[in-house]
Design a protein around this motif. Sequence first.
Motif, PDB file in Angstrom:
ATOM      1  N   VAL A 211     -31.905  48.394  19.974  1.00 49.97           N
ATOM      2  CA  VAL A 211     -30.744  47.502  20.129  1.00 49.97           C
ATOM      3  C   VAL A 211     -31.090  46.093  19.644  1.00 49.97           C
ATOM      4  CG1 VAL A 211     -29.168  46.428  21.775  1.00 49.97           C
ATOM      5  CG2 VAL A 211     -29.799  48.832  22.037  1.00 49.97           C
ATOM      6  N   GLU A 212     -32.217  45.578  20.085  1.00 42.10           N
ATOM      7  CA  GLU A 212     -32.578  44.213  19.696  1.00 42.10           C
ATOM      8  C   GLU A 212     -32.837  44.124  18.203  1.00 42.10           C
ATOM      9  OE1 GLU A 212     -35.613  40.587  20.963  1.00 42.10           O
ATOM     10  OE2 GLU A 212     -35.798  42.568  21.911  1.00 42.10           O
ATOM     11  N   GLU A 213     -33.494  45.167  17.619  1.00 45.61           N
ATOM     12  CA  GLU A 213     -33.756  45.152  16.184  1.00 45.61           C
ATOM     13  C   GLU A 213     -32.452  45.164  15.383  1.00 45.61           C
ATOM     14  OE1 GLU A 213     -35.338  46.874  18.348  1.00 45.61           O
ATOM     15  OE2 GLU A 213     -37.468  46.394  18.105  1.00 45.61           O
ATOM     16  N   LEU A 214     -31.487  45.976  15.867  1.00 46.30           N
ATOM     17  CA  LEU A 214     -30.190  46.031  15.170  1.00 46.30           C
ATOM     18  C   LEU A 214     -29.484  44.681  15.273  1.00 46.30           C
ATOM     19  CD1 LEU A 214     -28.268  47.897  13.615  1.00 46.30           C
ATOM     20  CD2 LEU A 214     -27.187  48.462  15.800  1.00 46.30           C
ATOM     21  N   PHE A 215     -29.596  44.042  16.452  1.00 47.90           N
ATOM     22  CA  PHE A 215     -28.999  42.716  16.608  1.00 47.90           C
ATOM     23  C   PHE A 215     -29.669  41.714  15.673  1.00 47.90           C
ATOM     24  CE2 PHE A 215     -29.288  38.510  18.557  1.00 47.90           C
ATOM     25  CZ  PHE A 215     -27.940  38.178  18.599  1.00 47.90           C
ATOM     26  N   ALA A 247     -17.070  41.041  13.955  1.00 45.99           N
ATOM     27  CA  ALA A 247     -16.717  42.364  14.479  1.00 45.99           C
ATOM     28  C   ALA A 247     -17.953  43.122  14.949  1.00 45.99           C
ATOM     29  CB  ALA A 247     -15.981  43.161  13.408  1.00 45.99           C
ATOM     30  N   VAL A 248     -19.095  42.909  14.269  1.00 42.16           N
ATOM     31  CA  VAL A 248     -20.353  43.558  14.669  1.00 42.16           C
ATOM     32  C   VAL A 248     -20.883  42.930  15.953  1.00 42.16           C
ATOM     33  CG1 VAL A 248     -22.761  43.918  14.047  1.00 42.16           C
ATOM     34  CG2 VAL A 248     -20.977  44.237  12.334  1.00 42.16           C
ATOM     35  N   LEU A 249     -21.014  41.607  15.960  1.00 43.65           N
ATOM     36  CA  LEU A 249     -21.635  40.927  17.091  1.00 43.65           C
ATOM     37  C   LEU A 249     -20.837  41.107  18.380  1.00 43.65           C
ATOM     38  CD1 LEU A 249     -22.715  37.591  15.342  1.00 43.65           C
ATOM     39  CD2 LEU A 249     -24.120  39.609  15.815  1.00 43.65           C
ATOM     40  N   PHE A 255     -25.351  43.673  23.193  1.00 42.17           N
ATOM     41  CA  PHE A 255     -25.870  42.524  22.439  1.00 42.17           C
ATOM     42  C   PHE A 255     -25.836  41.232  23.262  1.00 42.17           C
ATOM     43  CE2 PHE A 255     -24.832  44.160  17.863  1.00 42.17           C
ATOM     44  CZ  PHE A 255     -25.958  44.972  17.930  1.00 42.17           C
ATOM     45  N   ALA A 256     -25.201  41.257  24.439  1.00 39.25           N
ATOM     46  CA  ALA A 256     -24.894  40.015  25.153  1.00 39.25           C
ATOM     47  C   ALA A 256     -26.145  39.187  25.432  1.00 39.25           C
ATOM     48  CB  ALA A 256     -24.164  40.326  26.454  1.00 39.25           C
ATOM     49  N   GLU A 257     -27.217  39.820  25.923  1.00 42.35           N
ATOM     50  CA  GLU A 257     -28.401  39.055  26.317  1.00 42.35           C
ATOM     51  C   GLU A 257     -29.067  38.360  25.135  1.00 42.35           C
ATOM     52  OE1 GLU A 257     -31.918  41.429  27.371  1.00 42.35           O
ATOM     53  OE2 GLU A 257     -30.677  43.212  26.960  1.00 42.35           O
ATOM     54  N   PHE A 258     -28.823  38.864  23.921  1.00 43.56           N
ATOM     55  CA  PHE A 258     -29.391  38.230  22.729  1.00 43.56           C
ATOM     56  C   PHE A 258     -28.395  37.264  22.082  1.00 43.56           C
ATOM     57  CE2 PHE A 258     -30.618  42.815  22.815  1.00 43.56           C
ATOM     58  CZ  PHE A 258     -31.868  42.640  23.400  1.00 43.56           C
ATOM     59  N   LEU A 259     -27.106  37.624  22.146  1.00 43.30           N
ATOM     60  CA  LEU A 259     -26.093  36.857  21.419  1.00 43.30           C
ATOM     61  C   LEU A 259     -25.708  35.574  22.142  1.00 43.30           C
ATOM     62  CD1 LEU A 259     -24.060  36.549  19.119  1.00 43.30           C
ATOM     63  CD2 LEU A 259     -22.481  38.013  20.388  1.00 43.30           C
ATOM     64  N   LEU A 260     -25.522  35.626  23.457  1.00 43.82           N
ATOM     65  CA  LEU A 260     -25.014  34.453  24.169  1.00 43.82           C
ATOM     66  C   LEU A 260     -25.946  33.243  24.040  1.00 43.82           C
ATOM     67  CD1 LEU A 260     -23.438  36.153  27.313  1.00 43.82           C
ATOM     68  CD2 LEU A 260     -22.264  35.134  25.356  1.00 43.82           C
ATOM     69  N   PRO A 261     -27.286  33.406  24.151  1.00 40.70           N
ATOM     70  CA  PRO A 261     -28.140  32.230  23.898  1.00 40.70           C
ATOM     71  C   PRO A 261     -27.988  31.681  22.481  1.00 40.70           C
ATOM     72  CG  PRO A 261     -29.386  33.967  25.004  1.00 40.70           C
ATOM     73  CD  PRO A 261     -28.073  34.566  24.608  1.00 40.70           C
ATOM     74  N   LEU A 262     -27.791  32.576  21.515  1.00 43.51           N
ATOM     75  CA  LEU A 262     -27.598  32.129  20.132  1.00 43.51           C
ATOM     76  C   LEU A 262     -26.308  31.326  20.003  1.00 43.51           C
ATOM     77  CD1 LEU A 262     -28.361  32.215  17.103  1.00 43.51           C
ATOM     78  CD2 LEU A 262     -27.130  34.392  16.956  1.00 43.51           C
ATOM     79  N   LEU A 263     -25.240  31.811  20.641  1.00 48.82           N
ATOM     80  CA  LEU A 263     -23.957  31.109  20.567  1.00 48.82           C
ATOM     81  C   LEU A 263     -24.060  29.740  21.223  1.00 48.82           C
ATOM     82  CD1 LEU A 263     -21.392  33.973  21.342  1.00 48.82           C
ATOM     83  CD2 LEU A 263     -22.072  33.065  19.124  1.00 48.82           C
ATOM     84  N   ILE A 264     -24.714  29.660  22.364  1.00 46.18           N
ATOM     85  CA  ILE A 264     -24.861  28.372  23.050  1.00 46.18           C
ATOM     86  C   ILE A 264     -25.627  27.396  22.162  1.00 46.18           C
ATOM     87  CG2 ILE A 264     -25.940  27.234  25.020  1.00 46.18           C
ATOM     88  CD1 ILE A 264     -25.362  29.859  26.605  1.00 46.18           C
ATOM     89  N   GLU A 265     -26.681  27.892  21.520  1.00 46.61           N
ATOM     90  CA  GLU A 265     -27.476  27.042  20.620  1.00 46.61           C
ATOM     91  C   GLU A 265     -26.624  26.492  19.477  1.00 46.61           C
ATOM     92  OE1 GLU A 265     -30.859  27.691  17.198  1.00 46.61           O
ATOM     93  OE2 GLU A 265     -30.793  29.109  18.862  1.00 46.61           O
TER      94      GLU A 265
END
Length: 1029
Positions: A211-215, A247-249, A255-265
């Motif tokens: 999952v993390e690699e795909l993200f 649409a992917v993200l 993906f939430a645990e990886f994406l939300l910190p990225l969005l906040i940044e």
Amino acid sequence: MAAAAALEAVAPTGALWGLVQDFVMGQQEGPADQVAADVKSGNYTVLQVVEALGSSLENPEPRTRARGIQLLSQVLLQCHSLLLEKEVVHLILFYENRLKDHHLVIPSVLQGLRALSLCVALPPGLAVSVLKAIFQEVHVQSLPQVDRHTVYSIITNFMRTREEELKGLGADFTFGFIQVMDGEKDPRNLLVAFRIVHDLISRDYSLGPFVEELFEVTSCYFPIDFTPPPNDPHGIQREDLILSLRAVLASTPRFAEFLLPLLIEKVDSEILSAKLDSLQTLNACCAVYGQKELKDFLPSLWASIRREVFQTASERVEAEGLAALNSLTACLSRSVLRADAEDLLDSFLSNILQDCRHHLCEPDMKLVWPSAKLLQAAAGASARACDHITSNVLPLLLEQFHKHSQSNQRRTILEMILGFLKLQQKWSYEDKDERPLSGFKDQLCSLVFMALTDPSTQLQLVGIRTLTVLGAQPDLLSSGDLELAVGHLHRLSFLEEDSQSWVAALEASGTLATLYPAAFSSHLVPKLAEELCIEESDVARGDGPTKCSRHRRCLQALSAISTQASIVKETLPLLLQHLCQMNKGNTVAGTSEVIAVCQSLQQVAEKCQQDPESCWYFHQTAIPCLLALAVQASMPEKEHSVLKKVLLQDEVLAAMVSVIGTATTHLSPDLAAQSVAHIVPLFLDGNISFLPENSFPGRFQPFQDGSSGQRRLVALLMAFVCSLPRNVEIPQLNQLMRELLELSCCHSCPFSSTAAAKCFAGLLNKHPAGQQLDEFLQLAVDKVEAGLSSGPYRSQAFTLLLWVTKALVLRYHPLSSCLTDRLMGLLSDPELGPAAADGFSLLMSDCTDVLTRAGHAEVRIMFRQRFFTDNVPALVRGFHAAPRDVKPNYLKGLSHVLNRLPKPVLLPELPTLLSLLLEALSCPDSVVQLSTLSCLQPLLLEAPQVMSLHIDTLVTKFLNLSSSPSMAVRVAALQCMHAVTHLPTPVLLPYKLQVIRALAKPLDDKKRLVRKEAVSARGEWFLLGSPGS
């Protein structure tokens, strides 16, 4: 070549072998298509092609092998549907083996596998085999873009047709694709790759531990930073990539645990596009996330959104931040709570309130609006959120309203309250006691009524809007509140002319009358009736213009509240009674007063159109009354009252025509038939039995020997019969048409003859094709020709010709071309030529009283385009052949046609017609000049290349016309000079100084509108050629 040798050998023919040699050794491309065509036609089989390629496929030179496989792949791409299962098996084994070949061969091998991935006859298991071979043998990112795209196509094809087989690979398939995609940079390939990742997630492929690699392999592109090259043939835009990646993200909570910190940044970064993209992506994620995914990130998300709304200089970022907050709150609202779970919504809203509410109390009110926007964004997400925030914020805002004494501060606070009240309208509450506003009702009403009595117009306006929203809350206002509200609206409706409040009060009255008809009937209508009675006596004493203004306001208020059948039954008799009182001489009635009553009646008729019951009530009440007043006014009397003279004036009859037409268009055919059975005999036979107060001193015979006044009332007949549905049968139609035709050439009264001609044309337009229509047309043509030949009826005969032509043009009748030719012939007539030219404007324009779609006329789509195609060539030929003194008539007619033509139709014809349009600008007729300028202005914006060829003539003529005696022409010429600046700058620069000097003169024009356009145009010419212009 083990796999090829396993194929059943078939001896190749000499022709096939020659084509193969030409392609492989001769480096010719044509033979591939020829071989494919021969295979499709059955001349050869795929096996024969393989056999013919034998030596090429085994050649030790990689380039020769590559050419041989390329030929086979191109044939398979065109012939894959002809392959049998056994052939597919052997071909796939062959191609898989060749994946281990030299790197020069790989592109052709991949093309062959793409062809085979499209085969319907692909046996089970081979899709997995092909993908494993690609994942294992091919380093995809070292290939050129086209070949990488081929790999993505193979994967896409197999995912579409062999989904279950690929899912059998488990997480290996996901890992293999990650390796394929890792490092992709080409936007064409990324669009396909993002689609594959989205399908992996949405179709429940196993992601396993990857999952993390795909993200990571997709999120590395976020935010998208892509600028398409100029003249990009692929047409890929940055927005396409943004939406595809989003649409992917946002496709999975995993993906939430990886994406939300990225969005906040990214939201906290300084890059505007990154902020926007991140907030929009967060908005999309909230649709699939739950409390579990958001829980750990809520404080950081709220801090970032709050900072952007409080501090941003971009309205777009603020709007996206508010939308994201709304989505976050909605997500927390819809998550199902366990009994022992923490209520995240409650704590999240408490944080928002804690950070925002103290700003609402600050004396300087600097952050009041940002705080209110944040609170309203959260409150608008769900009923729970709305209740929570409203119950906390409303008491505070009510307190602040009373603390502040200045009107502008109170207006700000009331606008915030209004925002929260509007949010309450989104949610329904079954239990009246559950409504959060119930506890604040008295305070809100008191506050609103204070605002309505404040001297500040702006505060009054907000108060009126707030009252409207409060009234829309079901069962909130009591009868006492409504009585007070109606009183305030009545008072505000009679404020000074320059106040905006009276307009808003009338609009609010109309809205609330729909919801509370009984309150307005019992409290407002009696006040307005009393006002009218007072007005009649005051106006009779000539008590100044203020009284006249109150009189108009009273009429406007009556029409504004006539939104329900119950109110119409009280307001309509009042309006009609007022008109009758004028007729009895109690009031000195002027034209404007009678027209004002008619306008109010028309507005009531428009409101009645949506309700069949109200429509019929208005029709059977108002129409007989209006007809009776008009008939009474047309009767000869020894003593003429002022109103009788007024009722027969052109403007008043036109106003009555609008009322009757509006009241008739929405009648059902059955009811219309009842009405037509009374009204047509009234005009043909003088049957006045259905009119109220029908004791007239003489007979009503408008078509016989009636007076000029009686003949003028044919306009009212026109309004009625030309607004009827087409399927309503008109009694005595034959007699009616003959009488109308006869009256249309009456020379003593142009108004009556024109009304008769229009009525005749309106009935012709709706009449079904057949013998009777042909007879009517023949009668009309004979009448026109007789009238045009000589005598005093030429003008009336021309008017008849014009209206009959329009009626036929609208319905594409064959005779319309003959009548148009006759009209065109009159352009050369010394007496009627200018009028004939103006007639083309009528033919192309929309009418308001007859021949309208609303009045059920037969109006074919694109009749203007057809008229242009059929007649403009003849107009152009006529112009070239006409004598000099007649040419202006042709130019005027042409200008009218072109001015009303849809611009997409005109643009292709512009090169041939532009010289005529420019010549029309030299015509001394100001109507021609104005029409031509109106036609040219949009063309300067939409066809700059063509117009640039005539820049010298355009500039000279526009500048000359900027000094025209006609103000409208001067304004239009200056607007065109402004539009000229949209032409290519190099074309304009030689004229810059000349134009700037010439435009100094209209800066001193005596008319403000001319000066305004001159300033605008001159400013654009000053900026011409400057950086950034």
